[in-house]
Design a protein around this motif. Structure first.
Motif, PDB file in Angstrom:
ATOM      1  N   GLY A 254      56.766  69.759  65.742  1.00 37.53           N
ATOM      2  CA  GLY A 254      56.544  71.379  64.712  1.00 37.53           C
ATOM      3  C   GLY A 254      56.617  72.325  66.670  1.00 37.53           C
ATOM      4  N   ILE A 255      55.027  71.896  67.210  1.00 39.34           N
ATOM      5  CA  ILE A 255      55.229  72.432  68.442  1.00 39.34           C
ATOM      6  C   ILE A 255      55.904  71.994  68.924  1.00 39.34           C
ATOM      7  N   PHE A 256      56.765  71.180  69.635  1.00 39.53           N
ATOM      8  CA  PHE A 256      58.009  71.156  70.178  1.00 39.53           C
ATOM      9  C   PHE A 256      58.512  72.077  70.244  1.00 39.53           C
TER      10      PHE A 256
ATOM     11  N   TRP B  31      53.877  62.518  78.258  1.00 43.24           N
ATOM     12  CA  TRP B  31      53.392  63.104  79.799  1.00 43.24           C
ATOM     13  C   TRP B  31      54.282  62.006  80.521  1.00 43.24           C
ATOM     14  N   ILE B  32      54.860  61.140  80.362  1.00 42.13           N
ATOM     15  CA  ILE B  32      56.166  60.218  80.912  1.00 42.13           C
ATOM     16  C   ILE B  32      57.063  61.231  80.896  1.00 42.13           C
ATOM     17  N   GLY B  33      57.218  61.400  80.078  1.00 36.36           N
ATOM     18  CA  GLY B  33      58.952  62.126  80.031  1.00 36.36           C
ATOM     19  C   GLY B  33      58.623  63.198  80.265  1.00 36.36           C
ATOM     20  N   GLY B  34      57.876  64.338  80.724  1.00 35.99           N
ATOM     21  CA  GLY B  34      57.869  65.346  80.869  1.00 35.99           C
ATOM     22  C   GLY B  34      57.459  65.257  82.428  1.00 35.99           C
TER      23      GLY B  34
ATOM     24  N   GLY C 154      58.043  72.730  75.823  1.00 37.70           N
ATOM     25  CA  GLY C 154      57.679  71.808  75.084  1.00 37.70           C
ATOM     26  C   GLY C 154      57.281  70.344  74.790  1.00 37.70           C
ATOM     27  N   ILE C 155      57.224  69.677  75.116  1.00 37.79           N
ATOM     28  CA  ILE C 155      57.415  68.115  75.919  1.00 37.79           C
ATOM     29  C   ILE C 155      55.431  69.071  75.693  1.00 37.79           C
ATOM     30  N   PHE C 156      55.336  69.438  76.643  1.00 37.98           N
ATOM     31  CA  PHE C 156      54.037  69.664  77.136  1.00 37.98           C
ATOM     32  C   PHE C 156      52.844  70.122  76.765  1.00 37.98           C
ATOM     33  N   PHE C 157      53.795  70.868  75.179  1.00 36.89           N
ATOM     34  CA  PHE C 157      52.856  71.360  74.681  1.00 36.89           C
ATOM     35  C   PHE C 157      52.704  71.041  73.464  1.00 36.89           C
ATOM     36  N   ALA C 158      53.192  69.620  73.345  1.00 40.12           N
ATOM     37  CA  ALA C 158      53.229  68.714  72.131  1.00 40.12           C
ATOM     38  C   ALA C 158      51.883  67.521  72.803  1.00 40.12           C
ATOM     39  N   ALA C 159      52.219  67.281  73.419  1.00 36.87           N
ATOM     40  CA  ALA C 159      51.321  66.261  74.415  1.00 36.87           C
ATOM     41  C   ALA C 159      49.668  66.777  74.232  1.00 36.87           C
ATOM     42  N   MET C 160      49.478  67.767  74.797  1.00 37.97           N
ATOM     43  CA  MET C 160      48.460  68.205  75.098  1.00 37.97           C
ATOM     44  C   MET C 160      47.609  68.755  73.610  1.00 37.97           C
ATOM     45  N   TRP C 161      48.842  68.817  72.477  1.00 33.61           N
ATOM     46  CA  TRP C 161      47.823  68.663  71.263  1.00 33.61           C
ATOM     47  C   TRP C 161      47.256  67.094  70.946  1.00 33.61           C
ATOM     48  N   MET C 162      48.512  66.950  71.324  1.00 30.13           N
ATOM     49  CA  MET C 162      48.089  65.256  70.705  1.00 30.13           C
ATOM     50  C   MET C 162      46.923  64.471  71.947  1.00 30.13           C
ATOM     51  N   MET C 163      46.902  65.249  72.552  1.00 23.98           N
ATOM     52  CA  MET C 163      45.543  63.892  73.981  1.00 23.98           C
ATOM     53  C   MET C 163      44.078  64.720  73.395  1.00 23.98           C
TER      54      MET C 163
ATOM     55  N   GLY D 168      57.496  79.909  82.297  1.00 21.90           N
ATOM     56  CA  GLY D 168      57.765  78.996  81.433  1.00 21.90           C
ATOM     57  C   GLY D 168      56.423  77.879  81.866  1.00 21.90           C
ATOM     58  N   ASP D 169      56.367  78.282  83.306  1.00 19.77           N
ATOM     59  CA  ASP D 169      55.260  77.063  83.465  1.00 19.77           C
ATOM     60  C   ASP D 169      53.966  77.958  83.318  1.00 19.77           C
ATOM     61  N   LEU D 170      54.452  79.246  83.662  1.00 20.70           N
ATOM     62  CA  LEU D 170      52.849  80.827  83.552  1.00 20.70           C
ATOM     63  C   LEU D 170      52.301  80.038  81.716  1.00 20.70           C
ATOM     64  N   ILE D 171      52.909  80.378  80.334  1.00 22.88           N
ATOM     65  CA  ILE D 171      52.998  79.922  78.976  1.00 22.88           C
ATOM     66  C   ILE D 171      51.770  78.569  79.680  1.00 22.88           C
ATOM     67  N   ILE D 172      52.919  77.660  79.740  1.00 23.78           N
ATOM     68  CA  ILE D 172      52.191  76.332  79.570  1.00 23.78           C
ATOM     69  C   ILE D 172      50.399  76.451  79.910  1.00 23.78           C
ATOM     70  N   ASN D 173      50.806  76.558  81.319  1.00 27.27           N
ATOM     71  CA  ASN D 173      49.088  76.774  82.027  1.00 27.27           C
ATOM     72  C   ASN D 173      48.444  77.564  80.792  1.00 27.27           C
ATOM     73  N   ILE D 174      48.851  78.468  80.234  1.00 27.11           N
ATOM     74  CA  ILE D 174      47.573  79.450  79.334  1.00 27.11           C
ATOM     75  C   ILE D 174      47.645  78.339  78.478  1.00 27.11           C
ATOM     76  N   TYR D 175      47.950  78.154  77.775  1.00 26.23           N
ATOM     77  CA  TYR D 175      48.049  77.072  76.814  1.00 26.23           C
ATOM     78  C   TYR D 175      46.887  76.002  77.660  1.00 26.23           C
TER      79      TYR D 175
END
Length: 209
Positions: free
Chosen positions: A109-111, A161-164, A141-150, A66-73
Motif C-alpha cells: 500500500g505504501i509503495f 534496499w538491495i533491489g532499490g 515507492g520501494i524506498f518508502f516501503a523499505a524505510m517503514w519496514m526498517m 522524486g529524490d527530494l520527496i524521498i529524503n523528506i520522507y
C-alpha cells in the motif's frame, strides 16, 4: 579511462565548492547510517537524519523532485524509527521479525500510494522529460516501503534496499551525482551484509525464544 573520469567529473565542473562538499558530507553520513543499521544500532537514525537533510537541499538544487520527496520522507521516518527503536514494549525493545501478511499488504500500500503521489508531483511540475524520472517513481515507492519496514525491524526491508540500490546506482551517475552513485554502490554491499547479519540475529532469537 579518461572518458570514465570525464563522465564522473563533468557534472561537477559547474558545481560550487559548497555543493560538492555537502554531497560528500551527505554520502559520509549516509554510509555511516547504513553501517549502523547493519549493526542494529540506534545511531542509524541521527546519522541518517543529517544525511537526508543535506540531500533535501541537494535534490532541490538539481530539481530532482522524486529524490527530494524521498529524503523528506526519510527524515520524518527516521524520527519515527528513532522512537520505535527506543520504545519499550512489555519492558523490552522491539526485536527483528519477519513480515506478516498484514505487514506485506501495508508495504504494498505504501509503495502504490507513494508511486501515485510522485507521478502527481512530476505532472504538476511538468516533468517526466528524463528517463530517470520514470525510474524515480518506482524507486521512491520501494524506498518508502523499505524505510517503514526498517523502522519496525522487519528483516525484509533489506531485500527492498538491495533491489532499490541496484536500480539507483546507474541512475545517480546519469543524473550527474557521481559521489551519490558511489554511495549507493556501498549501500548495496552493506544491504547484502546487513541482511545476512539480521538473518543470523533473527535465527538466534528464535532459537532462544
Amino acid at each position: 579511462m579518461n572518458e570514465i573520469i570525464d563522465f564522473f567529473l563533468e557534472p561537477y565542473r559547474t558545481a560550487t565548492a559548497l555543493d560538492i562538499s555537502l554531497e560528500i558530507l551527505a554520502v559520509i553520513f549516509g554510509v555511516a547510517s547504513v553501517w549502523f543499521a547493519k549493526k542494529e544500532s540506534i545511531w542509524v537514525y541521527p546519522t541518517g537524519i543529517i544525511s537526508t537533510a543535506i540531500y533535501v537541499y541537494i535534490c532541490y538544487q538539481f530539481t530532482l523532485y522524486g529524490d527530494l520527496i524521498i529524503n523528506i520522507y526519510y527524515t520524518l521516518m527516521s524520527i519515527y524509527g528513532w522512537y520505535m527503536w527506543t520504545k519499550l514494549i512489555q519492558g523490552e525493545h522491539i526485536e527483528i521479525t519477519k513480515s506478516s501478511k498484514k505487514d506485506i499488504l501495508k508495504a504494498i500500500g505504501i509503495f502504490i500510494s507513494t508511486a501515485v503521489f510522485v507521478v502527481c508531483v512530476y505532472l504538476y511540475f511538468n516533468r517526466f522529460d528524463r528517463i530517470t524520472d520514470y525510474f524515480d517513481t518506482f524507486t521512491t515507492g520501494i524506498f518508502f516501503a523499505a524505510m517503514w519496514m526498517m523502522a519496525n525491524k522487519k528483516i525484509e526491508h533489506w531485500l527492498l534496499w538491495i533491489g532499490g540500490n541496484i536500480i539507483s546506482i546507474p541512475l545517480y551517475f546519469i543524473k550527474g551525482l557521481g559521489f551519490s552513485g558511489i554511495q549507493f554502490t556501498i549501500f548495496l554491499v552493506l544491504a547484502i551484509l546487513g541482511y545476512i547479519e539480521w538473518k543470523k540475529n533473527l535465527n538466534n532469537n528464535q532459537q532462544t525464544a
